[in-house]
Design a protein around this motif. Structure first.
Motif, PDB file in Angstrom:
ATOM      1  N   ARG A  81       0.627  -1.308   0.298  1.00 49.58           N
ATOM      2  CA  ARG A  81      -0.153   0.158  -0.103  1.00 49.58           C
ATOM      3  C   ARG A  81       1.176   1.340   0.035  1.00 49.58           C
ATOM      4  NH1 ARG A  81      -2.238  -0.269   4.525  1.00 49.58           N
ATOM      5  NH2 ARG A  81      -1.105   0.746   6.098  1.00 49.58           N
ATOM      6  N   TRP A  82       2.322   0.744   0.782  1.00 51.29           N
ATOM      7  CA  TRP A  82       2.664   2.491   1.123  1.00 51.29           C
ATOM      8  C   TRP A  82       3.113   3.069  -0.600  1.00 51.29           C
ATOM      9  CZ3 TRP A  82       6.021   3.032   6.180  1.00 51.29           C
ATOM     10  CH2 TRP A  82       5.212   2.629   7.063  1.00 51.29           C
ATOM     11  N   HIS A 110       2.151   1.862  -3.779  1.00 51.90           N
ATOM     12  CA  HIS A 110       1.570   2.268  -3.944  1.00 51.90           C
ATOM     13  C   HIS A 110       1.172   3.725  -3.938  1.00 51.90           C
ATOM     14  CE1 HIS A 110      -2.116   2.172  -6.916  1.00 51.90           C
ATOM     15  NE2 HIS A 110      -3.112   2.785  -5.830  1.00 51.90           N
ATOM     16  N   GLU A 111       1.174   3.982  -2.340  1.00 48.81           N
ATOM     17  CA  GLU A 111       0.958   6.189  -2.572  1.00 48.81           C
ATOM     18  C   GLU A 111       1.963   6.351  -2.977  1.00 48.81           C
ATOM     19  OE1 GLU A 111      -2.136   4.437   1.031  1.00 48.81           O
ATOM     20  OE2 GLU A 111       0.155   6.085   1.843  1.00 48.81           O
ATOM     21  N   ALA A 112       3.516   6.184  -2.395  1.00 47.34           N
ATOM     22  CA  ALA A 112       4.648   6.876  -3.289  1.00 47.34           C
ATOM     23  C   ALA A 112       4.719   6.513  -5.182  1.00 47.34           C
ATOM     24  CB  ALA A 112       5.680   5.836  -2.151  1.00 47.34           C
ATOM     25  N   THR A 113       3.631   5.623  -5.738  1.00 44.38           N
ATOM     26  CA  THR A 113       4.035   5.997  -7.036  1.00 44.38           C
ATOM     27  C   THR A 113       3.704   7.068  -7.960  1.00 44.38           C
ATOM     28  OG1 THR A 113       2.041   5.207  -7.464  1.00 44.38           O
ATOM     29  CG2 THR A 113       4.194   3.253  -7.092  1.00 44.38           C
ATOM     30  N   ALA A 114       2.405   7.926  -6.329  1.00 43.83           N
ATOM     31  CA  ALA A 114       1.763   9.341  -7.081  1.00 43.83           C
ATOM     32  C   ALA A 114       3.315  10.148  -6.822  1.00 43.83           C
ATOM     33  CB  ALA A 114       0.328   9.150  -6.754  1.00 43.83           C
ATOM     34  N   THR A 115       4.129  10.337  -5.603  1.00 45.85           N
ATOM     35  CA  THR A 115       4.367  11.581  -5.242  1.00 45.85           C
ATOM     36  C   THR A 115       6.277  11.224  -4.847  1.00 45.85           C
ATOM     37  OG1 THR A 115       4.633  10.247  -3.126  1.00 45.85           O
ATOM     38  CG2 THR A 115       2.442  11.939  -4.034  1.00 45.85           C
ATOM     39  N   ASP A 118      10.213   6.054   1.526  1.00 47.85           N
ATOM     40  CA  ASP A 118       9.558   7.465   1.009  1.00 47.85           C
ATOM     41  C   ASP A 118       9.704   8.639   0.862  1.00 47.85           C
ATOM     42  OD1 ASP A 118       7.580   9.003  -0.260  1.00 47.85           O
ATOM     43  OD2 ASP A 118       5.652   7.624   0.056  1.00 47.85           O
ATOM     44  N   ALA A 140       5.865  10.471   1.732  1.00 47.57           N
ATOM     45  CA  ALA A 140       5.900  10.190   2.980  1.00 47.57           C
ATOM     46  C   ALA A 140       6.304  10.175   4.324  1.00 47.57           C
ATOM     47  CB  ALA A 140       5.237   9.292   2.542  1.00 47.57           C
TER      48      ALA A 140
END
Length: 199
Positions: free
Chosen positions: A19-20, A22-27, A86, A89
Motif C-alpha cells: 500500500r505504501w 502504491h501511494e508513493a508512485t504518485a508522489t 519514501d 511521506a
C-alpha cells in the motif's frame, strides 16, 4: 491470534508495504528504488540499489544479472535485506528474508516488458565483470543490436528475477521531535506478530 499492537499500521506488513509503495508512485521521485544488502558465505556484506518489481503476499521481487556480485553472493548465501524509503511521506520499510530464484516464465515475462534498449543492454553487459573501457561496452551493445536486428530480443540465461521471502519486517514512520513510530514484525508459524520499538 497474532500479537500486533493496536496502533500498528496493519496486521500484515507486506500488505502495508504494498500500500505504501502504491501511494508513493504518485508522489515520490523514485518509488521503486530500494537498497539490497547481500553477503558472502563468510559474512562479508555488500549493498546496492535495485528496482523493486512486485510486492505481494509471497514477498518482494527484483531482477538482475545472475553473474553479478549480488547474484554470486545470493547463490552462496541465499538471504538478503532490503531497505526502502519514501522521502515524501517519510516512511521506511526494512526487510530480512530468504531469497529464491524466480522461475523462467516469470523472468521471461518481465524481460519481455522491458524497453528494447534495456533488453539489449542485458546482452551487452556482463555485470560486475572487469571492463577495459567504455568503448568496449558500446561495441558489445552495437553487436547485440546487429545480432537481434529485426527480431525480438530473448532473455539471456544469465539474467532473471529473485523473490525475497521476508521473515522479519520493520515499518517506520517519521513523527515530530524524533518520536518516530517503529514496529518490528516477525513471522512465526505462518503468522505475523509485532512489537513497537523505541525510536
Amino acid at each position: 491470534m497474532t500479537a500486533v499492537p493496536h496502533d500498528a499500521p496493519g496486521d500484515d506488513p507486506l500488505e502495508v508495504f504494498a500500500r505504501w509503495h502504491h501511494e508513493a508512485t504518485a508522489t515520490a521521485p523514485d518509488p521503486d528504488a530500494a537498497a539490497l544488502a547481500t553477503a558472502t558465505s563468510g559474512g562479508r556484506p555488500s549493498v546496492r540499489f535495485v528496482l523493486l518489481r512486485g510486492i505481494d503476499a509471497q514477498g518482494v521481487r527484483f531482477f538482475t544479472n545472475y553473474d553479478s556480485r549480488k547474484g554470486a553472493e545470493l547463490a552462496s548465501n541465499p538471504r538478503a535485506a532490503i531497505a526502502w524509503f519514501d522521502s515524501v511521506a517519510r516512511r521506511q520499510v526494512r526487510i530480512e528474508g530468504a531469497v529464491s530464484v524466480l522461475d523462467a516464465a516469470a523472468s521471461d515475462a518481465y524481460f519481455a516488458s522491458r524497453d528494447r534498449g534495456h533488453q539489449l543492454g542485458a546482452h551487452a553487459s556482463h555485470q560486475s565483470a572487469p571492463l577495459a573501457d567504455r568503448a568496449s561496452l558500446q561495441r558489445a551493445y552495437a553487436a547485440a543490436e546487429s545480432r537481434f536486428d529485426g527480431s525480438e530480443v530473448p532473455r539471456p540465461d544469465r539474467w532473471g528475477g529473485y523473490l525475497v521471502v521476508p521473515d522479519a519486517i520493520e515499518l517506520w514512520v517519521q513523527r515530530p521531535d524524533r518520536l518516530h513510530d517503529r514496529f518490528s514484525y516477525s513471522l512465526e508459524a505462518g503468522a505475523w506478530s509485532a512489537v513497537r520499538l523505541a525510536p
